[in-house]
Design an enzyme around this catalytic site. Structure first.
Site, PDB file in Angstrom:
ATOM      1  N   CYS A   9     102.030 -26.811 -16.952  1.00 61.87           N
ATOM      2  CA  CYS A   9     100.901 -26.118 -17.861  1.00 61.87           C
ATOM      3  C   CYS A   9      99.838 -26.754 -17.925  1.00 61.87           C
ATOM      4  O   CYS A   9      99.731 -28.018 -18.303  1.00 61.87           O
ATOM      5  CB  CYS A   9     101.792 -26.009 -19.180  1.00 61.87           C
ATOM      6  N   CYS A  31      97.567 -29.337 -25.657  1.00 68.43           N
ATOM      7  CA  CYS A  31      98.772 -28.595 -26.652  1.00 68.43           C
ATOM      8  C   CYS A  31      99.647 -29.901 -26.921  1.00 68.43           C
ATOM      9  O   CYS A  31     100.180 -30.420 -26.152  1.00 68.43           O
ATOM     10  CB  CYS A  31      99.121 -27.582 -25.726  1.00 68.43           C
ATOM     11  N   CYS A  41     104.793 -29.240 -26.252  1.00 72.04           N
ATOM     12  CA  CYS A  41     105.843 -29.927 -25.332  1.00 72.04           C
ATOM     13  C   CYS A  41     105.461 -31.221 -24.970  1.00 72.04           C
ATOM     14  O   CYS A  41     104.341 -31.893 -25.258  1.00 72.04           O
ATOM     15  CB  CYS A  41     105.685 -29.208 -23.757  1.00 72.04           C
ATOM     16  N   CYS A  68     101.107 -19.906 -21.619  1.00 75.69           N
ATOM     17  CA  CYS A  68     102.042 -20.858 -22.264  1.00 75.69           C
ATOM     18  C   CYS A  68     103.431 -20.577 -21.403  1.00 75.69           C
ATOM     19  O   CYS A  68     103.985 -19.621 -21.700  1.00 75.69           O
ATOM     20  CB  CYS A  68     102.281 -20.552 -23.657  1.00 75.69           C
ATOM     21  N   GLN A 117     118.560 -18.187 -32.047  1.00 73.61           N
ATOM     22  CA  GLN A 117     118.591 -19.252 -31.166  1.00 73.61           C
ATOM     23  C   GLN A 117     117.228 -18.989 -30.336  1.00 73.61           C
ATOM     24  O   GLN A 117     117.027 -18.059 -29.893  1.00 73.61           O
ATOM     25  CB  GLN A 117     119.543 -19.889 -30.276  1.00 73.61           C
ATOM     26  N   ASN A 170     126.512 -15.455 -35.384  1.00 73.63           N
ATOM     27  CA  ASN A 170     126.366 -15.720 -33.900  1.00 73.63           C
ATOM     28  C   ASN A 170     127.546 -16.067 -33.248  1.00 73.63           C
ATOM     29  O   ASN A 170     127.888 -16.048 -32.113  1.00 73.63           O
ATOM     30  CB  ASN A 170     125.124 -17.032 -33.526  1.00 73.63           C
ATOM     31  N   ASP A 208     127.762 -25.291 -37.683  1.00 77.44           N
ATOM     32  CA  ASP A 208     126.461 -25.142 -37.085  1.00 77.44           C
ATOM     33  C   ASP A 208     125.487 -25.103 -38.009  1.00 77.44           C
ATOM     34  O   ASP A 208     124.722 -23.916 -38.360  1.00 77.44           O
ATOM     35  CB  ASP A 208     126.492 -23.663 -36.351  1.00 77.44           C
ATOM     36  N   CYS A 235     121.590 -29.729 -34.084  1.00 83.10           N
ATOM     37  CA  CYS A 235     120.265 -29.373 -33.758  1.00 83.10           C
ATOM     38  C   CYS A 235     119.641 -30.825 -33.925  1.00 83.10           C
ATOM     39  O   CYS A 235     118.343 -31.041 -33.975  1.00 83.10           O
ATOM     40  CB  CYS A 235     119.485 -28.295 -34.035  1.00 83.10           C
TER      41      CYS A 235
END
EC number: 2.1.1.190
Length: 475
Positions: free
Chosen positions: A71, A81, A84, A163, A271, A305, A370, A403
């Site tokens: 990118c 940006c 990331c 993006c 997700q 989920n 989760d 996460c």
């Protein structure tokens, strides 16, 4: 030679994808943009007694894992940006770094070492991000509108024309989105656009601080027709989100291996990466190995989920979630997939779980956990406190989807050292390529010790509730 000009050998990456090195005097230096194995110089921007931090200013020896970012907006330059952090590192090496972060957290924070490391779950490195929150800013001095993530280490919105981590059609749409907002009467009162893509629908949620004029609504409709997107409006909080116009296909995603379709609202939690989610669900179900006669509890079940795929295999699945709204949505999804008879749902504050509450609602053959980034400390603590209680049988197996590696490690310490389980496997799931976000899964098996009270002579490890160390997957 001043310390600022010292050449440093980069040893590793930290949780924020910064290179870690040591000066000759032993001082730790965190270097943005540097990779393990490289020889670099740093422009120090922060200096403390024990450490320094700053961007890489010179590179003498390059890592074989360094790649050209995909990118043009990624980098250390002004206005770059901040969405990331790892595009300069080969995707396979990114996974290896995250695996090491997981192992280090489990050992250093929880004193847990998995018996087996799971093969990492990874998928497409580009076009994977089907959910995103894009900031919008009208800049009168430049006569332009910015739509995108924040700049690196800044509250300003990056000037983005594309993006590549977004779906290709959404990335290509960014210039048109900027032009649309710039043409609207209320362009300075539209702070955010949230993306939520399903299998057939791309939904955009426009946050507006004032009621839209008829002309602005007409512009949105014309844009929606031209670019095949579904507009939703958010005048206030998330509960005010509604369709601009009814009709058309429903926003939903599917889990074809289990014959499940999941309708959702664009502000519901789903997700980010649908390809990885399918693999993750399948891995979790296989590891939990539910049997037709068993009862499963799905903690932090959300929309269902994991609940609904598990219900295709188990005798009964009970989903528990903190939000009554999500519980109702999960019930509706179960009904739409013909799984009402095998599922039940309840709303409960899982961050204040007590042993007595757990004993009444958590009895099951296996658990799927989760949680959000805060983890499941109260649940793990209650499980440990129930150890050996008469009439309580702990689940034979727990699959924990995380996460946040730090809160997983904390909870794993409780589950292993105090509740009497073994951590039989753990591994990473690269849900967010090119970011420092670490998704993972761990499996815990009940040992004989879990059925007996913990011996009074056995010292309890120092594991306490702590705030989540949050990794930033988007600016």
């Amino acid at each position: 030679m001043s310390s600022g000009m010292e050449w440093l050998q980069v040893e590793s990456l930290d949780l924020e994808a910064q290179g870690v090195a040591h000066r000759a005097d032993g001082k730790v230096v965190f270097i943005e943009g540097a990779l393990p194995g490289e020889t670099v110089q740093v422009q120090v921007s922060r200096r403390k007694n024990q450490w320094e931090q700053g961007p890489m200013s010179a590179l003498a020896r390059e890592s074989s894992q360094r790649v050209r970012p995909g990118c043009p907006h990624f980098g250390l330059h002004a206005g770059a940006c901040g969405g990331c952090k790892m595009q300069h590192l080969h995707p396979a090496a990114q996974v290896a770094v995250k695996q090491r972060v997981l192992e280090d957290n489990l050992w250093h924070l929880g004193k847990v070492k998995p018996e087996r490391l799971l093969r990492p779950v990874h998928g497409p490195a580009w076009g994977y991000r089907w959910r995103a929150r894009l900031s919008v800013r009208y800049v009168p001095k430049k006569g332009t509108v910015l739509v995108g993530f924040h700049e690196r280490k800044s509250r300003y919105v990056a000037d983005m024309g594309e993006c590549p981590v977004l779906p290709a059609r959404v990335s290509a749409m960014l210039p048109a989105l900027r032009a649309l907002i710039g043409a609207m009467e209320q362009r300075d009162r539209l702070p955010q656009i949230e993306l939520a893509a399903g299998d057939e629908v791309v939904a955009l949620v426009l946050r507006h601080l004032e009621p839209l004029s008829a002309g602005d609504a007409a512009k949105l409709r014309a844009f929606g027709v031209e670019h095949e997107v579904q507009w939703w409006l958010q005048p206030k909080g998330p509960d005010t989100v509604h369709r601009l116009d009814e009709g058309g296909p429903q926003l939903a995603y599917s889990l074809p291996e289990y014959g499940v379709t999941m309708p959702f609202k664009p502000t519901d939690f789903t997700q980010v990466n649908p390809q990885i989610n399918r693999v993750l669900v399948d891995r979790a179900v296989r590891m939990l190995d539910p049997q037709p006669h068993e009862r499963i509890v799905d903690w932090f079940c959300g929309l269902g989920n994991f609940t609904l795929p598990l219900a295709r295999r188990a005798g009964a699945v009970h989903g528990i979630e903190g939000s009554e709204t999500l519980v109702q949505r999960a019930r509706e999804n179960a009904a739409a997939n013909g799984l009402t008879a095998r599922t039940s749902f309840a709303a409960r504050n899982l961050f204040e779980m007590t042993p007595d509450e757990l004993a009444t609602s958590g009895a099951a053959d296996a658990w799927l956990v989760d949680p959000p980034r805060e983890g499941a400390f109260a649940l793990a603590k209650a499980l440990a406190e129930l150890r050996g209680r008469e009439g309580w049988t702990p689940p034979r197996r727990i699959v924990y989807v995380s996460c946040n590696p730090s809160t997983l490690a904390r909870d794993a310490g409780l589950i292993v050292h105090l509740a009497g389980y073994r951590c039989t496997a753990a591994g990473v799931v690269n849900m967010f390529p090119h970011t420092a976000h670490v998704e993972s899964v761990a499996v815990f098996e009940r040992s004989e010790a879990a059925l007996l009270p913990r011996p009074a002579s056995e010292p309890a490890p120092e594991i306490v509730a702590s705030e989540a160390i949050v990794t930033d997957e988007s600016a």
